[in-house]
Motif scaffolding. Sequence first.
Motif, short mmCIF file in Angstrom:
data_model
loop_
_atom_site.label_atom_id
_atom_site.label_comp_id
_atom_site.label_asym_id
_atom_site.label_seq_id
_atom_site.Cartn_x
_atom_site.Cartn_y
_atom_site.Cartn_z
N ARG A 1 0.79 -1.23 0.00
CA ARG A 1 0.00 0.00 0.00
C ARG A 1 0.83 1.29 0.00
O ARG A 1 0.28 2.37 0.19
CB ARG A 1 -0.93 0.00 1.22
N ILE A 2 2.14 1.16 -0.22
CA ILE A 2 3.00 2.34 -0.20
C ILE A 2 3.26 2.83 -1.62
O ILE A 2 3.60 2.06 -2.52
CB ILE A 2 4.33 2.05 0.53
N VAL A 3 3.11 4.14 -1.78
CA VAL A 3 3.27 4.80 -3.08
C VAL A 3 4.41 5.80 -2.99
O VAL A 3 4.51 6.55 -2.02
CB VAL A 3 1.97 5.55 -3.47
N MET A 4 5.27 5.81 -4.01
CA MET A 4 6.19 6.92 -4.16
C MET A 4 5.49 7.95 -5.03
O MET A 4 5.24 7.71 -6.21
CB MET A 4 7.50 6.50 -4.82
N PRO A 5 5.14 9.12 -4.47
CA PRO A 5 4.44 10.11 -5.27
C PRO A 5 5.39 10.80 -6.25
O PRO A 5 6.61 10.68 -6.13
CB PRO A 5 3.93 11.10 -4.21
#
Length: 347
Positions: free
Chosen positions: A19-23
């Motif tokens: 669930r981790i995103v690099m924006p």
Amino acid sequence: MEGVINKSIKVNKYHVKNRIVMPPLVCFNWGDDEGFEIVSRAKHYGDRAKGGTGLIIVEATAISKDCRITDTGLGLWKDQHIRQFERIADSCHPEDSVVILQLVHAGMKSVGKNVYSSSNVEVKDKECLEMSLAQIKKVKEDFVSAAIRAKKAGLDGVEIHGAHGYLLSQFTSKVINKRNDIYGGSLDNRLRLPIEIVKEVRAAAGDDFIICYRFGVNDPTLEEDRYFAKELEKLGVDILNVSSGIGAENITVPEDYPFSPITYMGTEIYKEVDIPVICVYGIKEPKQAEYLLENEMIDMVAVGKGLLADPNWTNKAINGEDVNVCFHCSPWCKYGKDGKTCPWYGK
């Protein structure tokens, strides 16, 4: 707790592994005037993929030379640019990361003395004129052409930038948009351009190509935002990445809310749609991401400066290890000048 972050989620046909995103974070001064990198983005994003990040959104990339945020930003307005994005895809995919590319037209915030927006706007040291219908048509064509190039590069999708006061935000905002034609006035007219772009990108790139929309919250009452989010869902947008828009400084939040107003707006949009929603802003430590996910306030959490400070942030969070914590450099983030000056760079 680690199971919350590490839970997979389906976006279009893709299973994002956590669930981790690099924006999309612009790497200033890491490119030349023609939109080509001079510092390897394959390594920059590949390191974050190796660090476990599930979804990587490559930094704002201009759809034409005259619409850039910065004169050292990446471009995708010609075929010669494709190869640098192929290298990014090739570095991230072996790590099982899904990688998409943010496409942007900066409008009145573009580099240069003569710029265009939804309406005539007073801008310091620039002349900003209202776009003609022919120019609007060209903007749509440029978004589509850049999306096709992104697909040719092997990327999994694109994010259409409709936030941060850039062009599409300038069209949706009743503060900036004073047009008297089909692109101004009513809410549906102000939303017309981003909606047409989404439709045309989908038609050109196909159903299996991720379309993410960088959603700029413009209205503190939330009513226009709720409506727009639902319209984007109906169009087949796969994911919403909620950030600040024009008027975002007027957002009010409950007194006991533990995060930023922008994060709050993401959690509010999450309640309105059935597609995945990303929240962002000031989330730097795993316990913050865990709280939002554990309490089912959001689908995915974007960790910006945390991932700049620590490429291994995601794996460390999943494994319960300490992460490199951003130093909050003053007066602004070192990546705003050159990421190599970040105290954590290379460590």
